[in-house]
Design a protein around this motif. Structure first.
Motif, PDB file in Angstrom:
ATOM      1  N   LEU A 124       0.833  -1.199   0.000  1.00  0.00           N
ATOM      2  CA  LEU A 124       0.000   0.000   0.000  1.00  0.00           C
ATOM      3  C   LEU A 124       0.867   1.249   0.000  1.00  0.00           C
ATOM      4  O   LEU A 124       0.559   2.227  -0.706  1.00  0.00           O
ATOM      5  CB  LEU A 124      -0.938  -0.005   1.208  1.00  0.00           C
ATOM      6  CG  LEU A 124      -1.865   1.203   1.340  1.00  0.00           C
ATOM      7  CD1 LEU A 124      -2.721   1.384   0.081  1.00  0.00           C
ATOM      8  CD2 LEU A 124      -2.757   1.078   2.576  1.00  0.00           C
ATOM      9  N   ASP A 209      -6.774  -1.119  -4.209  1.00  0.00           N
ATOM     10  CA  ASP A 209      -6.281  -0.352  -3.055  1.00  0.00           C
ATOM     11  C   ASP A 209      -6.944   1.016  -2.895  1.00  0.00           C
ATOM     12  O   ASP A 209      -6.645   1.723  -1.918  1.00  0.00           O
ATOM     13  CB  ASP A 209      -4.759  -0.143  -3.103  1.00  0.00           C
ATOM     14  CG  ASP A 209      -3.968  -1.409  -2.839  1.00  0.00           C
ATOM     15  OD1 ASP A 209      -4.522  -2.335  -2.220  1.00  0.00           O
ATOM     16  OD2 ASP A 209      -2.791  -1.475  -3.257  1.00  0.00           O
ATOM     17  N   LYS A 212      -8.651   1.459   0.431  1.00  0.00           N
ATOM     18  CA  LYS A 212      -7.659   1.576   1.504  1.00  0.00           C
ATOM     19  C   LYS A 212      -7.048   2.972   1.525  1.00  0.00           C
ATOM     20  O   LYS A 212      -6.814   3.552   2.596  1.00  0.00           O
ATOM     21  CB  LYS A 212      -6.570   0.520   1.338  1.00  0.00           C
ATOM     22  CG  LYS A 212      -7.049  -0.910   1.519  1.00  0.00           C
ATOM     23  CD  LYS A 212      -5.899  -1.894   1.342  1.00  0.00           C
ATOM     24  CE  LYS A 212      -6.361  -3.322   1.522  1.00  0.00           C
ATOM     25  NZ  LYS A 212      -5.267  -4.302   1.338  1.00  0.00           N
TER      26      LYS A 212
END
Length: 284
Positions: A124, A209, A212
């Motif tokens: 990430l 992602d 996130k």
């Protein structure tokens, strides 16, 4: 942008008829005793989704989780119908027969993400450094809410709830974080902000992602504004991987009571997501 509104601005609430239990009193349930298995039972049913009802609920740590699918609604009626009928689960619509298609919840334990404790995996952090994405606040609220909608038996964001959250947003209670790849909306989250507690309702992504990234950005902006806690309601594998933990409901309600009248202002500028890892270089 100011994130708080005075409680009275929402108007009279359906919750006004129910006493708010002191979370510091260990002799009673933090909300209302509804069954021997309190943690999996709704704390109330019925009512409506007008702003006053929603704000009154969120200020008590309670949120709506409608049974969007008829099969789920029938199962809810089977499991909790007797408790509604005999008054152990309050009915917010005493003038009409109670249904369980609009249950209200306050789980125990409560899933939370302490502000500043979000976890970013190595992958990430790499995404944040290299993707070139940006984030904004409240630039595409309706699109984010609709992006979070699911078309399956677990769909809880009903059309009525979409409209209700949009109205809350227009009144200054609900907010969104958007993630952009150029001019394309690729992810986001939305929630109800109650003083120093962000009640994060749902996230979505169309690029890997991106949800996130929305959570990391929310944590950064909310923390900078003085926020204390991001409420994720129930810890899942996804939220646990980002640092969510479970705390007793009593502890959550105590924090909420302390923080719900705080005056916060959130930075709303379009910002690069790369800033979120500038201080993380070299960590894993």
């Amino acid at each position: 942008m100011a994130l708080t509104r005075l409680p009275e601005q929402a108007g009279p609430s359906s919750w006004d008829s129910l006493p708010e239990t002191d979370p510091d009193d260990p002799t009673v349930s933090p909300v209302v005793e509804v069954s021997p298995v309190v943690e999996v039972s709704p704390v109330a049913v019925g009512g409506d989704l007008i702003p006053a009802t929603l704000v009154g609920a969120y200020r008590r740590g309670i949120f709506p989780w409608p049974a969007g699918d008829p099969v789920v609604a029938r199962d809810m009626s089977r499991r909790f119908g007797a408790a509604v009928a005999d008054g152990r689960i309050p009915n917010l619509s005493p003038d009409r027969p109670a249904t369980l298609d609009l249950p209200w919840w306050c789980p125990d334990p409560r899933g939370v993400l302490p502000v500043g404790a979000v976890h970013m995996s190595r992958s990430l952090r790499k995404r944040l450094r290299t993707c070139g994405w940006t984030t904004t606040v409240d630039q595409a609220f309706s699109e984010v809410v609709r992006g979070c909608h699911r078309d399956d038996e677990y769909a809880w964001i009903t059309p009525g709830l979409v409209d209700a959250y949009v109205e809350l947003h227009l009144l200054g209670w609900a907010h969104s974080i958007e993630v952009w790849d150029g001019d394309e909306l690729v992810g986001g989250l939305f929630g109800v902000f109650v003083g120093g507690v962000c009640m994060a309702e749902s996230m979505f992504h169309t690029h890997t992602d991106a949800s996130k990234v929305a959570m990391v950005d929310c944590d950064a902006r909310f923390g900078q504004a003085g926020g204390r806690l991001i409420d994720v309601q129930i810890v899942t594998a996804h939220t646990r991987s980002m640092g969510a933990v479970e705390i007793p409901r009593r502890s959550f309600l105590t924090i909420l009571r302390e923080a719900r009248d705080a005056e916060l202002r959130l930075v709303c500028d379009r910002l690069p997501v790369s800033r979120l890892v500038q201080s993380e270089a070299g960590t894993s």
